[in-house]
Structure formats: C-alpha cells, structure tokens
Design a protein around this motif. Sequence first.
Motif, PDB file in Angstrom:
ATOM      1  N   LEU A 103       0.720  -1.124   0.346  1.00 50.75           N
ATOM      2  CA  LEU A 103      -0.105  -0.057   0.350  1.00 50.75           C
ATOM      3  C   LEU A 103       0.688   1.529  -0.341  1.00 50.75           C
ATOM      4  O   LEU A 103       1.890   1.521   1.064  1.00 50.75           O
ATOM      5  CB  LEU A 103      -1.207   0.348   1.334  1.00 50.75           C
ATOM      6  CG  LEU A 103      -2.198   0.939   1.218  1.00 50.75           C
ATOM      7  CD1 LEU A 103      -3.036   0.491   0.417  1.00 50.75           C
ATOM      8  CD2 LEU A 103      -2.782   1.431   2.462  1.00 50.75           C
ATOM      9  N   VAL A 104       0.855   2.434  -1.343  1.00 55.93           N
ATOM     10  CA  VAL A 104       1.568   3.029  -1.258  1.00 55.93           C
ATOM     11  C   VAL A 104       1.474   4.390  -0.917  1.00 55.93           C
ATOM     12  O   VAL A 104      -0.177   4.992  -1.514  1.00 55.93           O
ATOM     13  CB  VAL A 104       2.580   3.257  -2.505  1.00 55.93           C
ATOM     14  CG1 VAL A 104       3.232   4.199  -2.878  1.00 55.93           C
ATOM     15  CG2 VAL A 104       3.119   1.950  -2.932  1.00 55.93           C
ATOM     16  N   CYS A 105       1.565   4.954   0.010  1.00 56.04           N
ATOM     17  CA  CYS A 105       0.714   6.559   0.371  1.00 56.04           C
ATOM     18  C   CYS A 105       1.855   7.571   0.177  1.00 56.04           C
ATOM     19  O   CYS A 105       3.411   7.425   0.086  1.00 56.04           O
ATOM     20  CB  CYS A 105       1.171   6.449   2.292  1.00 56.04           C
ATOM     21  SG  CYS A 105       0.315   4.656   2.514  1.00 56.04           S
ATOM     22  N   PRO A 134      -1.119   3.859   7.028  1.00 55.09           N
ATOM     23  CA  PRO A 134      -1.199   4.864   6.477  1.00 55.09           C
ATOM     24  C   PRO A 134      -1.828   5.975   6.784  1.00 55.09           C
ATOM     25  O   PRO A 134      -2.271   5.723   7.679  1.00 55.09           O
ATOM     26  CB  PRO A 134      -2.140   4.467   5.193  1.00 55.09           C
ATOM     27  CG  PRO A 134      -2.372   3.222   5.465  1.00 55.09           C
ATOM     28  CD  PRO A 134      -1.488   2.861   6.373  1.00 55.09           C
ATOM     29  N   TYR A 135      -1.998   7.103   6.328  1.00 56.27           N
ATOM     30  CA  TYR A 135      -2.577   8.515   6.956  1.00 56.27           C
ATOM     31  C   TYR A 135      -2.426   9.551   6.328  1.00 56.27           C
ATOM     32  O   TYR A 135      -1.349  10.065   5.313  1.00 56.27           O
ATOM     33  CB  TYR A 135      -1.818   8.682   8.528  1.00 56.27           C
ATOM     34  CG  TYR A 135      -3.129   9.264   9.324  1.00 56.27           C
ATOM     35  CD1 TYR A 135      -5.020   8.704   9.623  1.00 56.27           C
ATOM     36  CD2 TYR A 135      -3.356  10.163  10.261  1.00 56.27           C
ATOM     37  CE1 TYR A 135      -5.044   9.004  10.509  1.00 56.27           C
ATOM     38  CE2 TYR A 135      -3.725  10.248  10.799  1.00 56.27           C
ATOM     39  CZ  TYR A 135      -4.933  10.167  11.542  1.00 56.27           C
ATOM     40  OH  TYR A 135      -5.913  11.052  12.556  1.00 56.27           O
ATOM     41  N   MET A 141      -7.393  -0.765   9.640  1.00 56.41           N
ATOM     42  CA  MET A 141      -7.742  -2.315   9.926  1.00 56.41           C
ATOM     43  C   MET A 141      -6.289  -2.053   8.444  1.00 56.41           C
ATOM     44  O   MET A 141      -5.971  -2.919   8.559  1.00 56.41           O
ATOM     45  CB  MET A 141      -8.889  -1.660   8.639  1.00 56.41           C
ATOM     46  CG  MET A 141      -9.526  -3.303   7.917  1.00 56.41           C
ATOM     47  SD  MET A 141     -10.941  -3.552   7.343  1.00 56.41           S
ATOM     48  CE  MET A 141     -12.115  -4.711   8.926  1.00 56.41           C
ATOM     49  N   LEU A 142      -6.215  -1.152   7.651  1.00 57.06           N
ATOM     50  CA  LEU A 142      -5.636  -1.649   6.186  1.00 57.06           C
ATOM     51  C   LEU A 142      -4.395  -2.234   7.064  1.00 57.06           C
ATOM     52  O   LEU A 142      -3.303  -3.252   6.921  1.00 57.06           O
ATOM     53  CB  LEU A 142      -5.347  -0.871   5.394  1.00 57.06           C
ATOM     54  CG  LEU A 142      -6.894  -0.424   4.423  1.00 57.06           C
ATOM     55  CD1 LEU A 142      -6.506   0.498   4.321  1.00 57.06           C
ATOM     56  CD2 LEU A 142      -6.338  -1.837   3.486  1.00 57.06           C
ATOM     57  N   SER A 143      -3.580  -1.330   7.806  1.00 55.21           N
ATOM     58  CA  SER A 143      -2.337  -1.227   8.441  1.00 55.21           C
ATOM     59  C   SER A 143      -1.894  -2.901   9.018  1.00 55.21           C
ATOM     60  O   SER A 143      -0.947  -3.597   9.222  1.00 55.21           O
ATOM     61  CB  SER A 143      -1.759  -0.382   9.331  1.00 55.21           C
ATOM     62  OG  SER A 143      -2.639  -0.747  10.412  1.00 55.21           O
ATOM     63  N   LEU A 144      -3.574  -3.510  10.346  1.00 56.57           N
ATOM     64  CA  LEU A 144      -3.276  -4.632  10.945  1.00 56.57           C
ATOM     65  C   LEU A 144      -3.315  -5.852   9.926  1.00 56.57           C
ATOM     66  O   LEU A 144      -2.940  -6.879   9.417  1.00 56.57           O
ATOM     67  CB  LEU A 144      -4.307  -4.826  11.554  1.00 56.57           C
ATOM     68  CG  LEU A 144      -4.189  -4.019  12.941  1.00 56.57           C
ATOM     69  CD1 LEU A 144      -5.346  -3.881  13.272  1.00 56.57           C
ATOM     70  CD2 LEU A 144      -2.684  -4.828  13.063  1.00 56.57           C
ATOM     71  N   LYS A 145      -3.613  -5.452   8.061  1.00 61.24           N
ATOM     72  CA  LYS A 145      -4.152  -6.769   7.528  1.00 61.24           C
ATOM     73  C   LYS A 145      -2.657  -6.788   6.896  1.00 61.24           C
ATOM     74  O   LYS A 145      -2.395  -7.830   6.341  1.00 61.24           O
ATOM     75  CB  LYS A 145      -5.220  -6.651   6.105  1.00 61.24           C
ATOM     76  CG  LYS A 145      -6.176  -6.646   7.226  1.00 61.24           C
ATOM     77  CD  LYS A 145      -7.347  -6.298   5.143  1.00 61.24           C
ATOM     78  CE  LYS A 145      -9.162  -7.335   6.431  1.00 61.24           C
ATOM     79  NZ  LYS A 145     -10.286  -7.074   4.961  1.00 61.24           N
TER      80      LYS A 145
END
Length: 501
Positions: free
Chosen positions: A333-335, A389-390, A419-423
């Motif tokens: 996932l790219v932020c 991400p944030y 949720m995304l960070s934990l997944k």
Amino acid sequence: MKVSVVMPAYNAGMFIREAIQSVLYQYHKDFELIIVDDGSTDSTREIVRSFKDERIVLLENRHDFINSLNTGLMMAKGRYIARMDADDLMQPERLQVQCDFLDVHPGVDLVASGMQVFGTQNYVYVPAEGRVTMDDLLKANRIAHPTVMIRRESLDKMSEWYRPEYVYAEDYDLWLRMCEAGLVLWNMPQVLLLYRTGTNQVTAVRSREMAEAVGRIKRHYAPALTVIIPFLNEGREVELTVKNLREMCTEPVEIILINDSSTDGFDYVGVARQYGCRYVGHAERKGVAASRDEGVSLCETPYFILLDAHMEFYEPGWDCRLVQVLQENPRSLVCLRTRVLRECRENRSEEVAPVYGAVLSMDEADILSCKWNYVDPDPDAAIVRIEAPYGGAYACSGEYWKHLGGLHGLIKYGLDEEMLSLKIQRDGGQCLLIKDMVAGHIYRSRFPYEVTNEFTLYNRIFIAKTLLDGDRQDVVLERLKGRYPDIFDTVYETVCGNILL
C-alpha cells in the motif's frame, strides 16, 4: 521494384553474412536489400561490401538505432517493405508468401508471421491467424517485429514512424498507432523466419527499459491508474479536486466519483460529465469503507488511488511516478506525504507537514487509532516503510486489495487506515511512503456528515475481533468497554452477530 527489405545492423559481424544470404536465396527475386549500418565498430560494413549483388544498398549512419530504422524506411523504394534483423534468417519462401498475401488482400496494411526461435531459447511461435486489434495488442505485443511486411502507402499515412521516446518498444508503439489510425494488421501462422536469441540481444540487455517503455505506451491507450473518490456533502470541493487531477496527471487516468447519498443539492453529475468521470450515486448512505470497496470493484485498471474529496496535487506527472512505484512493489500500500490545508484550500502553507505516515496506537487514550509519526524511518531514502497510512491518499493494486479483503466489515465512517495496517502486517506485505510526493489535504473542525460514537466503536470492536489475537484482543476490548461503558455491550453483541452471519 516490389519489395524493400530493411535491415539495420550494429556490430553484427558474427551473423550478418548468413542473414544476407537468407535474403538473397529468396524465391521472390524482385527486391532490394537496404542495410543501414548503425555505427558499427566491428567488421559489419566490410562483410556487407563483400557481396557483389546490385540489389544490396549499404547506408552508413551514426549509432542511433531509431534513426537507422527510419532511414531505412525513408530510402525504401518498394511497394512492400519487409523488416529483417541482421542476426536472423529468412525462410526462402517468406517474401513470396507475404507478397502473395498482400496482393490478394488489398484491405490489409501489415502482415506478420510465425517464427522459429533458436539460440539461447528454442521454441516455435505460431500466432493465431487473423486480424490483430488494439485490444489484442494491449494484452500483449502479438506482432513479431522482424516478420512484418508493410504496404509503403499504408506506412506513409502515419505522421511518424518509429519514435525515439519509445526506444526498445518502438515497434509496439507503431503497431498501436497504426491500429488507432484504422489500419489493418494481420497475423499468418506460417513460420517464415528463424529468430536468433542471445545474451547480448537488446531484449535481454535492455529488458528493464523495454518494460518501462511498454508501460508508458500502454498507459497512453489504456490507463493504468484509477482515482476513487467517495464523498458526502462535499459540494464544490469535489469539482476542485477533479479539476486539479485533470491538470496534474500527465497520463490518462480514470476517475470514479461515488456520491454516498449527499443531501446538499450540488450538481455532482454535472461535474462528472464535465471532467469525464464515472459517477455512482447511492440512494442510502453506505459509508466510506463500503464506498471505497465498491470503487475498487468497479476499477478496470491494474492500480488505483483512494482520495478524499478535498485534496490537491502540486507536481505534474505524479501519477506516472506512483504507477512505477506500484509496479515495483506489488504487495504494498503506497502513501503520499500530506500538506495540511486548514479548513479550506486558500489556507495553504508552503511547509509540508513533517510527518512520515502513522503509527497504530493501543494507548488507553487512543485505543486502536492511527496517529501521525514525526520520525523519519530513513532520512537517506526517498521511499520508506511505515507502519500505517494516514492523510487520505493511498494507492494499491486491485489484485492486492482483493487479496487483503479490502475494508469489508467496517460501517459508516472511520478506522479504514487502522484495518489496512493490521491486514498488511498479518499478510507480510508493506506500507510505503513516497517522501517527496505531496498531496494537499483539507483538515476541518467539523464534518459535513454525521459521525457518532456507535460507528467508531463498532469498527474498533470489529477490527479487534477479526484481526487481533489472544491477549492483544482482550486488552483492546477491555479498554473499549471502559471508555464506552453505556453502549459497549449492545454494540459488541451487534458486531458478534454480524461476524457470525
């Protein structure tokens, strides 16, 4: 004459004698062989001059492959032009078979064939017989360059032939432009060429540059990136965000606007029509997470970026660089960095917030919450790994998003990043931050829609129950119950019931 065979040659001394002989041995005799020496430093030119056949024309050029290709085309006098590489071999019937085909099929502008691959690889390439469309080419380059024969008059319809900006994929670019111009490309299954492979071949040595050029070409015809913007009662901010995207993206991008049941009366449909966006309207509110998942399910490009409806970009071409990073990091996932805009776009500071993504807090004061990270993980790196991400701008491949399961299970608003960070942690993937790519984001003191404790508590409990294990889950649930004693039990039972369903 009927056929011009165009053969560029660069340091081809080991093989060019055999290549020339294979042309001279053709059953069809009405041809010229134009050899363009591409600044060779070996014996290539001397070998060519050793042949005393008047049909051979030697042109000498500086080392510039694309220019040499175009020079050969420009000098060709034949009604048909056949391509040939200086290390390949023609089957003796090639020119006759392809000339006969073009004679009988005046509506075909280019014909290519199958080939026998030999050298470091050995196999037979037999293409499917018939017309090759743009859709076919966007899936893969189905035209074998050294096997083609093109009508001179068809080639002259093109304003440009081989273009230097697409070197290493110059043929692919030309085929697509020919399709775009309405010309007919055709594959015949006959094996009419022996194609030599080797460790010094351009396709081996320049594979990375070739892939990059192919990516740029494909993005021109078929966008690689979709921007997904869910919103609720954002008004003109949606229009300003979309307008900015169209100005700052240098490649075609798809934009999907998802109106999550706005009640402000703004003409969002008109904005979508004006800026060429796909529009989805909800009769009832589904929430940000469900809207984002819906957008990904509608996405027809390999990559997407999720944006809030009150954002802006400052660097033209940011989209190209983002796609390149996504291509190089498929399980990521790219932020982007955030420029904080207070309340409105006009309150813009030249300073970019000195934050580096987020960390996931389990403190009692901020249970299961993403918080800004102010420490640079690696000051010397342009792209760094972060925990979460944030900031309202993160991108992913559709394939990896679906592998993670997206944001399924969250309701209304909040906890998407958590949720995304934990997944991603559980999956062994990574969350990356491009430190020098900036997106402005409006941070407001009030939301234009309802956000309640029930929504955020539900999502925190859902994440704890589905993504946390053992003691970690117990600690989070205990802290949540202490923070929301009046509603915890009711919401907890609802979450558990929905998980069972």
